[in-house]
Motif scaffolding. Structure first.
Motif, PDB file in Angstrom:
ATOM      1  N   ASP A   1    -107.148  20.975 -14.595  1.00 49.00           N
ATOM      2  CA  ASP A   1    -107.692  21.781 -15.689  1.00 49.00           C
ATOM      3  C   ASP A   1    -106.535  22.581 -16.254  1.00 49.00           C
ATOM      4  N   MET A   2    -106.259  22.402 -17.542  1.00 48.81           N
ATOM      5  CA  MET A   2    -105.065  23.019 -18.134  1.00 48.81           C
ATOM      6  C   MET A   2    -105.128  24.538 -18.156  1.00 48.81           C
ATOM      7  N   ARG A   3    -106.328  25.108 -17.947  1.00 52.45           N
ATOM      8  CA  ARG A   3    -106.382  26.575 -17.943  1.00 52.45           C
ATOM      9  C   ARG A   3    -105.583  27.159 -16.780  1.00 52.45           C
TER      10      ARG A   3
ATOM     11  N   LEU B   1     -99.562  28.436 -31.666  1.00 52.93           N
ATOM     12  CA  LEU B   1     -99.172  27.345 -32.565  1.00 52.93           C
ATOM     13  C   LEU B   1     -99.931  26.090 -32.147  1.00 52.93           C
ATOM     14  N   GLY B   2    -100.745  25.554 -33.041  1.00 49.02           N
ATOM     15  CA  GLY B   2    -101.530  24.358 -32.690  1.00 49.02           C
ATOM     16  C   GLY B   2    -102.899  24.730 -32.156  1.00 49.02           C
ATOM     17  N   SER B   3    -103.565  25.677 -32.819  1.00 48.53           N
ATOM     18  CA  SER B   3    -104.810  26.251 -32.267  1.00 48.53           C
ATOM     19  C   SER B   3    -105.970  25.263 -32.245  1.00 48.53           C
ATOM     20  N   THR B   4    -105.955  24.257 -33.124  1.00 46.02           N
ATOM     21  CA  THR B   4    -107.117  23.366 -33.205  1.00 46.02           C
ATOM     22  C   THR B   4    -107.022  22.173 -32.249  1.00 46.02           C
ATOM     23  N   GLY B   5    -105.967  22.128 -31.461  1.00 47.69           N
ATOM     24  CA  GLY B   5    -105.800  21.014 -30.528  1.00 47.69           C
ATOM     25  C   GLY B   5    -106.415  21.302 -29.172  1.00 47.69           C
ATOM     26  N   SER B   6    -106.132  20.417 -28.236  1.00 50.20           N
ATOM     27  CA  SER B   6    -106.700  20.520 -26.904  1.00 50.20           C
ATOM     28  C   SER B   6    -106.124  21.724 -26.139  1.00 50.20           C
ATOM     29  N   ILE B   7    -104.802  21.885 -26.179  1.00 50.44           N
ATOM     30  CA  ILE B   7    -104.198  23.070 -25.545  1.00 50.44           C
ATOM     31  C   ILE B   7    -104.622  24.334 -26.298  1.00 50.44           C
ATOM     32  N   GLY B   8    -104.707  24.229 -27.611  1.00 47.91           N
ATOM     33  CA  GLY B   8    -105.164  25.369 -28.428  1.00 47.91           C
ATOM     34  C   GLY B   8    -106.533  25.832 -27.966  1.00 47.91           C
TER      35      GLY B   8
ATOM     36  N   VAL C   1     -96.050  25.123 -19.539  1.00 53.66           N
ATOM     37  CA  VAL C   1     -97.503  24.946 -19.523  1.00 53.66           C
ATOM     38  C   VAL C   1     -97.865  23.550 -19.034  1.00 53.66           C
ATOM     39  N   ASP C   2     -97.004  22.596 -19.314  1.00 49.71           N
ATOM     40  CA  ASP C   2     -97.231  21.237 -18.826  1.00 49.71           C
ATOM     41  C   ASP C   2     -97.502  21.338 -17.316  1.00 49.71           C
ATOM     42  N   SER C   3     -98.563  20.706 -16.844  1.00 50.60           N
ATOM     43  CA  SER C   3     -99.018  20.970 -15.474  1.00 50.60           C
ATOM     44  C   SER C   3     -97.947  20.620 -14.432  1.00 50.60           C
TER      45      SER C   3
ATOM     46  N   LEU D   1     -94.737  27.120 -23.107  1.00 49.96           N
ATOM     47  CA  LEU D   1     -94.403  25.840 -23.743  1.00 49.96           C
ATOM     48  C   LEU D   1     -95.276  24.679 -23.264  1.00 49.96           C
ATOM     49  N   ALA D   2     -96.131  24.202 -24.169  1.00 45.20           N
ATOM     50  CA  ALA D   2     -96.867  22.952 -23.905  1.00 45.20           C
ATOM     51  C   ALA D   2     -96.200  21.811 -24.668  1.00 45.20           C
ATOM     52  N   ASN D   3     -95.775  22.102 -25.872  1.00 46.12           N
ATOM     53  CA  ASN D   3     -95.182  21.115 -26.792  1.00 46.12           C
ATOM     54  C   ASN D   3     -93.829  20.639 -26.230  1.00 46.12           C
ATOM     55  N   LYS D   4     -93.880  19.482 -25.511  1.00 48.79           N
ATOM     56  CA  LYS D   4     -92.672  19.041 -24.795  1.00 48.79           C
ATOM     57  C   LYS D   4     -91.664  18.361 -25.692  1.00 48.79           C
ATOM     58  N   GLU D   5     -92.123  17.791 -26.826  1.00 50.11           N
ATOM     59  CA  GLU D   5     -91.219  16.991 -27.645  1.00 50.11           C
ATOM     60  C   GLU D   5     -89.981  17.763 -28.122  1.00 50.11           C
ATOM     61  N   PRO D   6     -90.098  19.058 -28.500  1.00 49.54           N
ATOM     62  CA  PRO D   6     -88.876  19.789 -28.874  1.00 49.54           C
ATOM     63  C   PRO D   6     -87.806  19.797 -27.778  1.00 49.54           C
TER      64      PRO D   6
ATOM     65  N   ALA E   1    -102.247  25.666 -37.512  1.00 50.42           N
ATOM     66  CA  ALA E   1    -102.783  24.318 -37.323  1.00 50.42           C
ATOM     67  C   ALA E   1    -102.173  23.401 -38.368  1.00 50.42           C
ATOM     68  N   GLY E   2    -102.388  22.101 -38.154  1.00 51.26           N
ATOM     69  CA  GLY E   2    -101.844  21.138 -39.112  1.00 51.26           C
ATOM     70  C   GLY E   2    -102.617  21.194 -40.414  1.00 51.26           C
ATOM     71  N   SER E   3    -103.932  21.069 -40.288  1.00 50.31           N
ATOM     72  CA  SER E   3    -104.751  21.148 -41.492  1.00 50.31           C
ATOM     73  C   SER E   3    -106.012  21.932 -41.176  1.00 50.31           C
TER      74      SER E   3
ATOM     75  N   ARG F   1    -108.487  15.528 -20.210  1.00 56.81           N
ATOM     76  CA  ARG F   1    -108.948  15.434 -21.607  1.00 56.81           C
ATOM     77  C   ARG F   1    -107.885  16.061 -22.487  1.00 56.81           C
ATOM     78  N   MET F   2    -107.266  15.261 -23.329  1.00 60.70           N
ATOM     79  CA  MET F   2    -106.123  15.766 -24.105  1.00 60.70           C
ATOM     80  C   MET F   2    -106.154  15.186 -25.508  1.00 60.70           C
ATOM     81  N   GLY F   3    -105.196  15.604 -26.341  1.00 59.74           N
ATOM     82  CA  GLY F   3    -105.074  15.053 -27.687  1.00 59.74           C
ATOM     83  C   GLY F   3    -104.742  13.562 -27.635  1.00 59.74           C
ATOM     84  N   THR F   4    -104.879  12.876 -28.782  1.00 56.61           N
ATOM     85  CA  THR F   4    -104.724  11.414 -28.783  1.00 56.61           C
ATOM     86  C   THR F   4    -103.292  10.974 -28.511  1.00 56.61           C
TER      87      THR F   4
HETATM   88  P1  NAD Z   1    -103.676  17.885 -30.092  1.00 57.36           P
HETATM   89  O1  NAD Z   1    -103.432  16.674 -30.916  1.00 57.36           O
HETATM   90  O2  NAD Z   1    -105.001  18.065 -29.472  1.00 57.36           O
HETATM   91  O3  NAD Z   1    -103.386  19.188 -30.990  1.00 57.36           O
HETATM   92  C1  NAD Z   1    -102.233  19.312 -31.760  1.00 57.36           C
HETATM   93  C2  NAD Z   1    -102.225  20.593 -32.583  1.00 57.36           C
HETATM   94  O4  NAD Z   1    -101.034  20.550 -33.408  1.00 57.36           O
HETATM   95  C3  NAD Z   1    -103.417  20.733 -33.548  1.00 57.36           C
HETATM   96  O5  NAD Z   1    -103.738  22.086 -33.693  1.00 57.36           O
HETATM   97  C4  NAD Z   1    -102.851  20.201 -34.856  1.00 57.36           C
HETATM   98  O6  NAD Z   1    -103.500  20.728 -36.015  1.00 57.36           O
HETATM   99  C5  NAD Z   1    -101.406  20.681 -34.782  1.00 57.36           C
HETATM  100  N1  NAD Z   1    -100.511  19.860 -35.587  1.00 57.36           N
HETATM  101  C6  NAD Z   1    -100.446  18.501 -35.619  1.00 57.36           C
HETATM  102  N2  NAD Z   1     -99.514  18.102 -36.500  1.00 57.36           N
HETATM  103  C7  NAD Z   1     -98.966  19.218 -37.032  1.00 57.36           C
HETATM  104  C8  NAD Z   1     -97.954  19.454 -38.005  1.00 57.36           C
HETATM  105  N3  NAD Z   1     -97.317  18.456 -38.621  1.00 57.36           N
HETATM  106  N4  NAD Z   1     -97.642  20.732 -38.298  1.00 57.36           N
HETATM  107  C9  NAD Z   1     -98.278  21.744 -37.696  1.00 57.36           C
HETATM  108  N5  NAD Z   1     -99.243  21.589 -36.775  1.00 57.36           N
HETATM  109  C10 NAD Z   1     -99.585  20.331 -36.450  1.00 57.36           C
HETATM  110  O7  NAD Z   1    -102.531  17.929 -29.006  1.00 57.36           O
HETATM  111  P2  NAD Z   1    -102.599  18.536 -27.517  1.00 57.36           P
HETATM  112  O8  NAD Z   1    -103.150  17.539 -26.593  1.00 57.36           O
HETATM  113  O9  NAD Z   1    -103.189  19.913 -27.551  1.00 57.36           O
HETATM  114  O10 NAD Z   1    -101.042  18.644 -27.176  1.00 57.36           O
HETATM  115  C11 NAD Z   1    -100.195  19.602 -27.769  1.00 57.36           C
HETATM  116  C12 NAD Z   1     -98.840  19.564 -27.083  1.00 57.36           C
HETATM  117  O11 NAD Z   1     -98.996  19.972 -25.728  1.00 57.36           O
HETATM  118  C13 NAD Z   1     -98.228  18.166 -27.026  1.00 57.36           C
HETATM  119  O12 NAD Z   1     -96.834  18.262 -27.176  1.00 57.36           O
HETATM  120  C14 NAD Z   1     -98.569  17.666 -25.635  1.00 57.36           C
HETATM  121  O13 NAD Z   1     -97.625  16.760 -25.134  1.00 57.36           O
HETATM  122  C15 NAD Z   1     -98.543  18.966 -24.846  1.00 57.36           C
HETATM  123  N6  NAD Z   1     -99.402  18.942 -23.658  1.00 57.36           N
HETATM  124  C16 NAD Z   1    -100.728  18.785 -23.780  1.00 57.36           C
HETATM  125  C17 NAD Z   1    -101.553  18.756 -22.658  1.00 57.36           C
HETATM  126  C18 NAD Z   1    -103.052  18.636 -22.787  1.00 57.36           C
HETATM  127  O14 NAD Z   1    -103.749  18.787 -21.800  1.00 57.36           O
HETATM  128  N7  NAD Z   1    -103.597  18.393 -23.965  1.00 57.36           N
HETATM  129  C19 NAD Z   1    -100.973  18.864 -21.385  1.00 57.36           C
HETATM  130  C20 NAD Z   1     -99.598  19.024 -21.288  1.00 57.36           C
HETATM  131  C21 NAD Z   1     -98.815  19.062 -22.426  1.00 57.36           C
END
Ligand code: NAD
Ligand code: MG
Length: 388
Positions: free
Chosen positions: A269-271, A7-14, A153-155, A126-131, A35-37, A207-210
């Motif tokens: 490194d998140m890997r 879930l969220g493949s186009t992001g940084s964790i993805g 997954v959060d380091s 679980l990376a997505n901490k907000e839930p 992905a979101g879009s 290096r992470m999402g915005t």
């Molecule tokens: P990101 O912004 O790089 O990627 C977010 C992903 O979610 C994208 O694939 C995007 O398309 C998708 N998305 C966004 N809005 C959406 C919506 N409304 N519906 C469905 N999909 C949607 O974010 P990230 O940096 O990869 O972080 C993802 C989660 O992991 C966050 O909760 C963050 O706190 C957590 N996290 C990230 C890191 C990191 O190294 N990036 C480390 C620890 C925890």
């Protein structure tokens, strides 16, 4: 072979997850992506990993992706189902074939898909901490009831999870979360007002999402992580501490009642934490650069400055208040960060907006997910109104 839904493949964790899937093709198979879009990244991912199902939050983007898949010669004979909207995300998150779901959507948008994956008895990386921030008690209760593992997954949380391994829970005295301090750590209070997003997005070690990068600059990310730790490890907030550790080498620590402290270290490194969650309890030969402490030389630890970083205290406060307050804190933060990134508010207004939204909220008990979603809507609306 472990079948992964991401879930969220186009992001940084993805991207990090897919890098692992590419590096270990005999271990992991990607069966679902969301992905979101739609964007070019997603098309490349589809071509490379050939998932059975892809879901996009945005319906129009899903339609465009369907057309692209039909018309491109390299994708035409792919048997792929392209879904959309929350229903599509949930169907992908609960795919029968999936052995594990990587939850890496950013923000509250990940709550329902992650919760439904748990209800479908899928182990969660679980990376997505907000839930967890919004609905920690409900999510943990559901996971317990269904016997579902939630692997961090959060380091920081991966570090704590690893530092707890083989120890007795009753012996734990406190958790110590480390924070890099983000890009603005040394910037004096007087200069913070005019900080532009481009500066706040320059993270020194990760290096992470915005969104999470701005959260790191305000230290709200650490606040959210305190709440995350409370639910992942079932420990009260007064036994979770935060220290600034600029080098991001010690990812977090557990202090035991005999005074021993167990820490987990590694290069940032998140890997590392991702692979640990995906392949738990086995460790994979990741081929990352070795941690050379003789090159790092000094590891430093400092107390956070609450005047500079009020958001950290707000998160503790929301956690102690409980009920709907953490969801409102999170909602206000999401709105504030988005408004800051789009130039509608200044950096210092992020914290002010959260404070104001929390002050206007009368916390209620939460009995179910609907209560949490309602608090989320309330917090967003209230914060949005305050901006306009
Ligand atoms: P990101 O912004 O790089 O990627 C977010 C992903 O979610 C994208 O694939 C995007 O398309 C998708 N998305 C966004 N809005 C959406 C919506 N409304 N519906 C469905 N999909 C949607 O974010 P990230 O940096 O990869 O972080 C993802 C989660 O992991 C966050 O909760 C963050 O706190 C957590 N996290 C990230 C890191 C990191 O190294 N990036 C480390 C620890 C925890
Ligand atoms: Mg973290």
């Amino acid at each position: 072979m472990k079948k992964i839904v991401l879930l969220g493949s186009t992001g940084s964790i993805g991207a990090n997850t897919l890098q692992l899937a590419a590096d270990f093709p005999d271990r992991f198979q990607v069966v679902g992506l969301t992905a979101g879009s739609n964007n070019d990244k997603l098309l490349l991912q589809i071509r490379r990993f050939r998932p059975q199902v892809v879901a996009l939050a945005d319906e129009k983007a899903a339609e465009r992706l369907r057309r692209q898949c039909r018309s491109r010669r390299d994708l035409k004979d792919l048997k792929i189902e392209i879904l959309s909207g929350m229903e599509g995300l949930v169907r992908t998150a609960t795919l029968d074939e999936a052995d594990i779901v990587v939850s890496a959507i950013v923000g509250s948008a990940g709550l329902v898909p992650t919760f439904e994956a748990i209800r479908a008895k899928k182990p969660i990386a679980l990376a997505n901490k907000e839930p967890l921030v919004m609905a920690g008690a409900i999510i943990q209760e559901e996971a317990r009831r269904r016997g579902v593992a939630i692997l961090p997954v959060d380091s920081e949380h991966s570090a704590i999870f690893q530092s707890l391994s083989g120890q007795r829970r009753g012996d734990v005295h406190r958790l110590i979360l480390t924070a890099s301090g983000g890009p603005l750590l040394d910037l004096p209070l007087a200069k913070r007002r005019t900080i532009k997003p481009a500066q706040a997005l320059k993270h020194p070690t990760w290096r992470m999402g915005t969104k999470i990068t701005i959260d790191s600059a305000t230290l709200m990310n650490k606040g959210l992580e305190v709440i995350e730790a409370r639910w992942l490890f079932d420990i009260p907030p007064d036994r979770i501490d935060v220290v600034i550790h600029r080098q991001s080498i010690v990812h977090s620590m557990v202090e035991y009642r005999d005074g021993s402290v167990i820490a987990q270290m590694g290069i940032p490194d998140m890997r590392g934490p991702l692979a640990y969650a995906l392949n738990y309890p086995e460790r994979l030969p990741l081929g990352l650069p070795a941690l050379d402490l003789t090159k790092v030389k000094a590891l430093t630890f400092e107390l956070p400055d609450h005047k500079k970083f009020p958001c950290l205290g707000y998160a503790y406060e929301a956690l102690k208040t409980g009920g709907t307050m953490p969801a409102v804190l999170n909602a206000a933060n999401e709105i504030a960060v988005a408004a800051y990134l789009s130039g509608r508010i200044g950096f210092l207004e992020i914290a002010r907006l959260i404070r104001k939204t929390m002050d206007g909220h009368v916390p209620q008990a939460v009995k179910n997910l609907e209560d949490v979603l309602e608090a989320d809507r309330w917090g967003r609306e209230r914060a949005m109104k305050a901006i306009s």
